[in-house]
Design a protein around this motif. Sequence first.
Motif, PDB file in Angstrom:
ATOM      1  N   MET B   1       0.842  -1.188   0.000  1.00  0.00           N
ATOM      2  CA  MET B   1       0.000   0.000   0.000  1.00  0.00           C
ATOM      3  C   MET B   1       0.879   1.241   0.000  1.00  0.00           C
ATOM      4  O   MET B   1       1.814   1.337   0.787  1.00  0.00           O
ATOM      5  N   SER B   2       0.586   2.199  -0.855  1.00  0.00           N
ATOM      6  CA  SER B   2       1.398   3.411  -0.899  1.00  0.00           C
ATOM      7  C   SER B   2       0.539   4.547  -1.419  1.00  0.00           C
ATOM      8  O   SER B   2      -0.561   4.319  -1.917  1.00  0.00           O
ATOM      9  N   CYS B   3       0.984   5.754  -1.242  1.00  0.00           N
ATOM     10  CA  CYS B   3       0.255   6.901  -1.734  1.00  0.00           C
ATOM     11  C   CYS B   3       0.492   7.002  -3.234  1.00  0.00           C
ATOM     12  O   CYS B   3       1.618   7.223  -3.675  1.00  0.00           O
ATOM     13  N   VAL B   4      -0.558   6.848  -3.996  1.00  0.00           N
ATOM     14  CA  VAL B   4      -0.446   6.978  -5.442  1.00  0.00           C
ATOM     15  C   VAL B   4      -1.427   8.044  -5.884  1.00  0.00           C
ATOM     16  O   VAL B   4      -2.392   8.344  -5.198  1.00  0.00           O
ATOM     17  N   ALA B   5      -1.163   8.636  -7.049  1.00  0.00           N
ATOM     18  CA  ALA B   5      -2.083   9.631  -7.588  1.00  0.00           C
ATOM     19  C   ALA B   5      -3.141   8.868  -8.356  1.00  0.00           C
ATOM     20  O   ALA B   5      -2.934   8.486  -9.520  1.00  0.00           O
ATOM     21  N   VAL B   6      -4.294   8.665  -7.695  1.00  0.00           N
ATOM     22  CA  VAL B   6      -5.402   7.992  -8.351  1.00  0.00           C
ATOM     23  C   VAL B   6      -6.060   8.974  -9.300  1.00  0.00           C
ATOM     24  O   VAL B   6      -6.395  10.091  -8.924  1.00  0.00           O
ATOM     25  N   LYS B   7      -6.215   8.575 -10.536  1.00  0.00           N
ATOM     26  CA  LYS B   7      -6.811   9.462 -11.540  1.00  0.00           C
ATOM     27  C   LYS B   7      -8.295   9.642 -11.266  1.00  0.00           C
ATOM     28  O   LYS B   7      -8.932   8.802 -10.612  1.00  0.00           O
ATOM     29  N   GLU B   8      -8.854  10.726 -11.771  1.00  0.00           N
ATOM     30  CA  GLU B   8     -10.265  11.016 -11.538  1.00  0.00           C
ATOM     31  C   GLU B   8     -11.170   9.887 -12.014  1.00  0.00           C
ATOM     32  O   GLU B   8     -12.130   9.515 -11.344  1.00  0.00           O
ATOM     33  N   TYR B   9     -10.829   9.295 -13.157  1.00  0.00           N
ATOM     34  CA  TYR B   9     -11.697   8.241 -13.702  1.00  0.00           C
ATOM     35  C   TYR B   9     -11.548   6.922 -12.938  1.00  0.00           C
ATOM     36  O   TYR B   9     -12.314   5.991 -13.141  1.00  0.00           O
ATOM     37  N   GLU B  10     -10.539   6.857 -12.016  1.00  0.00           N
ATOM     38  CA  GLU B  10     -10.342   5.661 -11.208  1.00  0.00           C
ATOM     39  C   GLU B  10     -10.968   5.792  -9.821  1.00  0.00           C
ATOM     40  O   GLU B  10     -10.841   4.896  -8.998  1.00  0.00           O
ATOM     41  N   LYS B  11     -11.621   6.937  -9.552  1.00  0.00           N
ATOM     42  CA  LYS B  11     -12.104   7.221  -8.200  1.00  0.00           C
ATOM     43  C   LYS B  11     -13.550   6.785  -7.968  1.00  0.00           C
ATOM     44  O   LYS B  11     -14.217   7.295  -7.073  1.00  0.00           O
ATOM     45  N   ILE B  12     -14.036   5.858  -8.740  1.00  0.00           N
ATOM     46  CA  ILE B  12     -15.431   5.464  -8.597  1.00  0.00           C
ATOM     47  C   ILE B  12     -15.710   4.904  -7.200  1.00  0.00           C
ATOM     48  O   ILE B  12     -16.765   5.180  -6.602  1.00  0.00           O
ATOM     49  N   ASN B  13     -14.785   4.165  -6.621  1.00  0.00           N
ATOM     50  CA  ASN B  13     -14.976   3.646  -5.264  1.00  0.00           C
ATOM     51  C   ASN B  13     -14.777   4.753  -4.226  1.00  0.00           C
ATOM     52  O   ASN B  13     -15.540   4.869  -3.264  1.00  0.00           O
TER      53      ASN B  13
END
Lengths: 431, 55
Positions: B1-13
Motif C-alpha cells: 500500500m502506498s500513496c499513489v495519484a489515483v486518476k479522476e476516472y479511477e475514483k469510482i470507489n
Amino acid sequence: MKKNIAFYSIVLLLVSGHIMAQEEEPTEYKKRVLEAVEVNLLSSYYTQDGENAAVTGGRGTEELTDIAPSINISIPLNDDDVLTVDATVSAYTSASSSNIDPFDGPQPADPFVASSGASEQDTWFGLTANYAHSSDDRNTIISGNVSFANEYDYSSIGFGGSITKLFNEKNTELQLNVNAYFDSWRPQYPIEFREGFNLSDYSFSGNPNFSSNYTEFQDESRNSYSIGVSLSQILSKSIQTAFIGDVVLQNGLLSTPHQRVYFGDFEDTMVENFTLGNDIERLPDTRTKIALGNRTNFYLNQNFILRTYYRFYTDDWGIDSHTFKAELPIKLGLNYTFYPMYRYYTQTAANDFGEYNTIVSTQEFYTSDYDLAEYDAHQYGIGFKYYDPLNKLNIGGFGLKSIDLKYNYYERTTQNFNANITSLSFNFVAN
Amino acid sequence: MSCVAVKEYEKININDPDMRLSERDLDKYKSTFQSYREAAAGANGGKTGGGCGCN
C-alpha cells in the motif's frame, strides 16, 4: 523586390494566424461546484435517564427528552460559490433542570422527581450561514461562516473561516480552519441561593442555620477560540484517510451556574426530600483542549465499506479520553444501505471532580458533574439509507435524493446512565 | 500500500457517498449530544465547546 514581398507576406500570414488562434482559443470547461439547490430536512428524538444529575450535586434523576427539527439549504450562487444556511430548533424537557427550583410544583421536592415548574423545559435555537468560494481549477476553497444560538439562559454568536487546498490531482487535501464564539450566560441559580428565599417558609430538618459559600459570578461571558488542521489523503483506489487536529482555548464563565455542589464538611439542611445545596459548581476560568483524530475508510467490495474513526483528547482540567468508532455500510443493491455502528468512549476524571457530598469547602475549584467523571461508554447504532441518484420521486419541484434513518443506544458502564436517539433525514435536490 | 495519484476516472470507489471522510449529516445530532454529555470535543467536525453551554 518580389522576394521581399513574398517574405513579408509570409510573416504577415504567420502573425495574423497567431492572433486569430489566441482569440479563438476555447475556454476550459468548469463544472459547477453545486449543480442545484439542495435541501436537507432532519429531525431527531432523544431521551436519556440516569441518577447522577449535576443540578442536584451528582445525585438525582437525569431524565430528559428532546425533539430537534432542522433544515439545511445549500444554494449555488454561481459556478464557484455556494451559500449554506442551517437552522435548528431543540425543544427539551428535563427532570434535572426542573430541580433548579424543586419547590415550584405541587409534589414534594425530591432530586429523583421532576418538579413541574417553568425550569422543566426550554427551547434552543441555532442558525448558521456559510459562504464558500472555489477557484476555477477547484483546487482552492475559501469559506466563512457566522452563527447565532439562543436559549433561556445562554446566547452565542460565532465567526469562522477556512481555507482548503487540493494537491496531487486532488488526491491530497489540506484544510486550515479557525472559529471564535462569543457567548454569554444569563445564570439561573438554584432557588435556595436567590434573593428572597427564606428557609422559615418551609418545613425543614437538619441544620437550621442554612448557610452556603455561594456568591454570584461577576463575569458572565464565555469565549471559545479554535484552530484546526486536517490532512486527507487517498491511499489507493479503495482506501482514503484523514488526520484531524483541533486546539481550543476557552475563557470566562466555564462553570454551569445552576449545578449544585454539596460539601462533606457542612451539615445538611433538608426541605421535604430535598437537600439544599452548599454552593454552585466552581471551575477554572480558562481551559485548553487538544484533540487529534483519524478517519480511515475502506471500500472492501461493491457490498461492504468499512468506516473507522479514532480520537485522542486531552485538556488542562486533567481529562484524557479515547474514542473509537467503526461503521460497516452494507449495500443492498444500488439504492439501499444498511449500516451497523459501534462506538467506544473512555475518559479520565477532571481534577476538580468530586462525587456527591465528598467535596471539601476549602477547595478552590469543585464540581459534581458526572459528565466530567471517569467513565467508559458504549454506543450501538443501526442505520438505513435509501439513495436515488436519479431523484425520480418529485415533490414540489424537488427530487428526493435520499432518506436516512438511524437509531443509537448509548450507555455508561460505570454510571447508571443511558440514552436513546432516533434521527431521520430527507435530502432533496431542485430539478 | 502506498500513496499513489489515483486518476479522476479511477475514483469510482473513493467517490461513493459512504466513503466520505466526514460524519454523515444525520450524525450531527449524535455529535451534539456527545458534546453535551462527554468531556471531550473536537477533531470530528462537531462542536468544540463554543455555541452552547456544553462541556
